[in-house]
Motif scaffolding. Structure first.
Motif, PDB file in Angstrom:
ATOM      1  N   GLY A 114       0.818  -1.209   0.000  1.00  0.00           N
ATOM      2  CA  GLY A 114       0.000   0.000   0.000  1.00  0.00           C
ATOM      3  C   GLY A 114       0.848   1.253   0.000  1.00  0.00           C
ATOM      4  N   TYR A 115       0.277   2.336   0.542  1.00  0.00           N
ATOM      5  CA  TYR A 115       0.990   3.602   0.624  1.00  0.00           C
ATOM      6  C   TYR A 115       1.211   3.947   2.093  1.00  0.00           C
ATOM      7  CZ  TYR A 115      -4.005   4.845   0.745  1.00  0.00           C
ATOM      8  OH  TYR A 115      -5.348   4.868   1.010  1.00  0.00           O
ATOM      9  N   TRP A 116       2.103   4.892   2.331  1.00  0.00           N
ATOM     10  CA  TRP A 116       2.393   5.299   3.707  1.00  0.00           C
ATOM     11  C   TRP A 116       1.203   6.038   4.312  1.00  0.00           C
ATOM     12  CZ3 TRP A 116       7.780   8.048   2.921  1.00  0.00           C
ATOM     13  CH2 TRP A 116       8.715   7.083   2.505  1.00  0.00           C
ATOM     14  N   GLY A 117       1.137   5.990   5.619  1.00  0.00           N
ATOM     15  CA  GLY A 117       0.204   6.837   6.339  1.00  0.00           C
ATOM     16  C   GLY A 117       0.925   8.100   6.765  1.00  0.00           C
ATOM     17  N   ARG A 118       1.032   8.301   8.054  1.00  0.00           N
ATOM     18  CA  ARG A 118       1.686   9.506   8.591  1.00  0.00           C
ATOM     19  C   ARG A 118       3.165   9.568   8.201  1.00  0.00           C
ATOM     20  NH1 ARG A 118       0.309  12.909  13.127  1.00  0.00           N
ATOM     21  NH2 ARG A 118      -1.565  11.636  13.313  1.00  0.00           N
ATOM     22  N   GLY A 119       3.791   8.427   8.043  1.00  0.00           N
ATOM     23  CA  GLY A 119       5.206   8.380   7.671  1.00  0.00           C
ATOM     24  C   GLY A 119       5.571   6.997   7.192  1.00  0.00           C
ATOM     25  N   PRO A 120       6.842   6.789   6.837  1.00  0.00           N
ATOM     26  CA  PRO A 120       7.256   5.479   6.323  1.00  0.00           C
ATOM     27  C   PRO A 120       7.170   4.399   7.385  1.00  0.00           C
ATOM     28  CG  PRO A 120       9.161   6.890   6.663  1.00  0.00           C
ATOM     29  CD  PRO A 120       7.954   7.762   6.859  1.00  0.00           C
ATOM     30  N   SER A 121       6.843   3.203   6.950  1.00  0.00           N
ATOM     31  CA  SER A 121       6.793   2.073   7.868  1.00  0.00           C
ATOM     32  C   SER A 121       8.154   1.386   7.907  1.00  0.00           C
ATOM     33  CB  SER A 121       5.737   1.058   7.418  1.00  0.00           C
ATOM     34  OG  SER A 121       5.845  -0.133   8.179  1.00  0.00           O
ATOM     35  N   PRO A 122       8.753   1.269   9.085  1.00  0.00           N
ATOM     36  CA  PRO A 122      10.054   0.610   9.172  1.00  0.00           C
ATOM     37  C   PRO A 122       9.985  -0.885   8.871  1.00  0.00           C
ATOM     38  CG  PRO A 122       9.193   1.055  11.371  1.00  0.00           C
ATOM     39  CD  PRO A 122       8.279   1.750  10.399  1.00  0.00           C
ATOM     40  N   GLY A 123       8.754  -1.417   8.825  1.00  0.00           N
ATOM     41  CA  GLY A 123       8.613  -2.854   8.589  1.00  0.00           C
ATOM     42  C   GLY A 123       8.496  -3.257   7.139  1.00  0.00           C
ATOM     43  N   HIS A 124       8.379  -2.296   6.225  1.00  0.00           N
ATOM     44  CA  HIS A 124       8.117  -2.654   4.832  1.00  0.00           C
ATOM     45  C   HIS A 124       9.271  -3.405   4.176  1.00  0.00           C
ATOM     46  CE1 HIS A 124       4.505   0.183   3.833  1.00  0.00           C
ATOM     47  NE2 HIS A 124       4.211  -0.759   4.709  1.00  0.00           N
ATOM     48  N   VAL A 125      10.491  -2.924   4.346  1.00  0.00           N
ATOM     49  CA  VAL A 125      11.630  -3.605   3.712  1.00  0.00           C
ATOM     50  C   VAL A 125      11.839  -5.000   4.300  1.00  0.00           C
ATOM     51  CG1 VAL A 125      14.129  -3.573   3.382  1.00  0.00           C
ATOM     52  CG2 VAL A 125      12.792  -1.527   2.902  1.00  0.00           C
ATOM     53  N   PRO A 126      11.859  -5.161   5.639  1.00  0.00           N
ATOM     54  CA  PRO A 126      11.990  -6.519   6.184  1.00  0.00           C
ATOM     55  C   PRO A 126      10.866  -7.456   5.732  1.00  0.00           C
ATOM     56  CG  PRO A 126      12.414  -4.898   7.896  1.00  0.00           C
ATOM     57  CD  PRO A 126      11.899  -4.147   6.712  1.00  0.00           C
ATOM     58  N   LEU A 127       9.644  -6.924   5.602  1.00  0.00           N
ATOM     59  CA  LEU A 127       8.530  -7.750   5.160  1.00  0.00           C
ATOM     60  C   LEU A 127       8.720  -8.171   3.707  1.00  0.00           C
ATOM     61  CD1 LEU A 127       6.027  -8.726   6.703  1.00  0.00           C
ATOM     62  CD2 LEU A 127       4.734  -6.872   5.637  1.00  0.00           C
ATOM     63  N   ALA A 128       9.196  -7.251   2.867  1.00  0.00           N
ATOM     64  CA  ALA A 128       9.467  -7.586   1.464  1.00  0.00           C
ATOM     65  C   ALA A 128      10.578  -8.627   1.365  1.00  0.00           C
ATOM     66  CB  ALA A 128       9.845  -6.331   0.689  1.00  0.00           C
ATOM     67  N   GLN A 129      11.593  -8.490   2.198  1.00  0.00           N
ATOM     68  CA  GLN A 129      12.687  -9.468   2.204  1.00  0.00           C
ATOM     69  C   GLN A 129      12.198 -10.841   2.663  1.00  0.00           C
ATOM     70  OE1 GLN A 129      15.279  -7.196   4.776  1.00  0.00           O
ATOM     71  NE2 GLN A 129      16.586  -6.538   3.060  1.00  0.00           N
ATOM     72  N   GLU A 130      11.296 -10.848   3.642  1.00  0.00           N
ATOM     73  CA  GLU A 130      10.721 -12.102   4.111  1.00  0.00           C
ATOM     74  C   GLU A 130       9.850 -12.731   3.032  1.00  0.00           C
ATOM     75  OE1 GLU A 130       9.740 -15.171   7.010  1.00  0.00           O
ATOM     76  OE2 GLU A 130      11.442 -13.876   6.515  1.00  0.00           O
ATOM     77  N   ALA A 131       9.077 -11.910   2.335  1.00  0.00           N
ATOM     78  CA  ALA A 131       8.251 -12.423   1.239  1.00  0.00           C
ATOM     79  C   ALA A 131       9.130 -13.058   0.160  1.00  0.00           C
ATOM     80  CB  ALA A 131       7.404 -11.297   0.651  1.00  0.00           C
ATOM     81  N   GLU A 132      10.236 -12.411  -0.160  1.00  0.00           N
ATOM     82  CA  GLU A 132      11.160 -12.970  -1.149  1.00  0.00           C
ATOM     83  C   GLU A 132      11.705 -14.317  -0.665  1.00  0.00           C
ATOM     84  OE1 GLU A 132      14.278 -10.829  -3.867  1.00  0.00           O
ATOM     85  OE2 GLU A 132      15.208 -11.145  -1.906  1.00  0.00           O
TER      86      GLU A 132
END
Length: 336
Positions: free
Chosen positions: A8-26
């Motif tokens: 999705g898109y950010w809310g108030r600011g960037p989510s610190p979990g997005h990159v680790p989640l993408a790496q886990e998905a990979e």
């Protein structure tokens, strides 16, 4: 059926979990990861950040808004990131709606959305093919520009940079029946906002002429939990906002789609409550049944049973929206 991760898109600011989640998905074998935009963070910058920290997972925009960029600019973003990522980009585009296009981007919403979409896609395709300078004499897009307020000095150009792939996959977010039918003719795939495997008749006619290679990639909130009602609350919150607030009372594509899916009275009630400022009531007015049929929520076995119905239809890619690591893992195991 392949799996994707929708951030999705950010809310108030960037989510610190997005990159680790993408790496886990990979790591779990997910085929793709997708970013979005509304009127805050853009779709391409976070995707580039993710690209730099992954190696194999495909990178999609679901969706990049057409009003945000000229079609040549969008094509430049796509071909640049495609080179940097080694050919992993999937370009998802959408028109958005009048409130966002005119309120945020300060541009008129096209009176003929189908024509505007068709011309936009044509320009992007021409850039990526790089067979000749881009030339379009359209109602909404003109290359070179030929309007009465121009200088007349515009020159047809083709990109200096050679695109990595002329056939970079292009998908469209479409909601209306005619728009979806056109998508099957001009795009490589479709990004449904709401998909119910229990109601194939809603989209059956629109998808009737889709080629065999056509991608159908809906987003669905995925959450492994014991309490189904509690797990559906984030789904209902999202629906309350989109159906109630993402559009004018007289023209809301999301509410119209919910109505076509058999919930017209409830959709209008949600709209009314949201526009009256009664947002909590609007969320509670979202039927659990509707939230449930467009998501995968509940204990592991319940999700396993529901997943079977998703596999039986035309869906090629299930994009899991905002799951936690555990839900991401369980979905991968169930889909293996």
């Amino acid at each position: 059926m392949r799996l994707g991760l929708a951030l999705g898109y950010w809310g108030r600011g960037p989510s610190p979990g997005h990159v680790p989640l993408a790496q886990e998905a990979e790591r779990l074998g997910y085929d793709s990861v997708w970013t979005a935009e509304s009127w805050g963070s853009d779709a391409f910058t976070p995707l580039t950040w993710i690209a730099a920290q992954t190696s194999t997972i495909k990178l999609g925009t679901a969706v990049a808004q057409m009003a945000a960029r000229s079609p040549t600019t969008t094509a430049m973003h796509a071909l640049t990131l495609d080179h940097l990522s080694g050919g992993r980009v999937m370009l998802g585009l959408g028109l958005s709606g009048p409130q966002v296009v005119e309120g945020w981007y300060g541009r008129p919403f096209p009176k003929s959305p189908l024509t505007a979409t068709r011309e936009y896609v044509d320009v992007v395709r021409q850039v990526l093919r790089r067979a000749a300078p881009v030339e379009v004499d359209g109602r909404f897009h003109s290359h070179p520009y030929r309007g009465p307020d121009g200088t007349g000095l515009g020159k047809a150009l083709k990109p200096i940079t050679h695109p990595l792939r002329a056939d970079l996959p292009l998908l469209l977010g479409a909601e209306g029946p005619k728009n979806i039918a056109q998508t099957t003719r001009i795009a490589d795939g479709w990004l449904p906002l709401y998909w119910s495997p229990d109601r194939p008749e809603v989209y059956e006619a629109s998808l009737a002429e889709a080629p065999k290679s056509f991608l159908v990639a809906p987003m669905a909130q995925v959450r492994v939990c014991d309490d189904v009602a509690e797990g559906l609350l984030p789904v209902k919150t999202m629906l309350g906002f989109y159906i109630g607030g993402m559009g004018h009372a007289a023209r809301n594509f999301h509410a119209d789609l919910m109505a076509r899916m058999g919930y017209e009275e409830q959709a209008r009630t949600i709209q009314r409550l949201f526009l009256e400022g009664r947002r909590e009531e609007a969320v509670l007015a979202v039927p659990d049944a509707f939230a449930d049929e467009i998501s995968l929520v509940g204990p592991r076995q319940r999700i396993a049973e529901k997943l079977e119905s998703w596999r039986k239809g035309p869906v090629t890619d299930l994009l899991a929206l905002a799951p936690d690591r555990e839900s991401l893992r369980v979905l991968a195991e169930l889909n293996a």
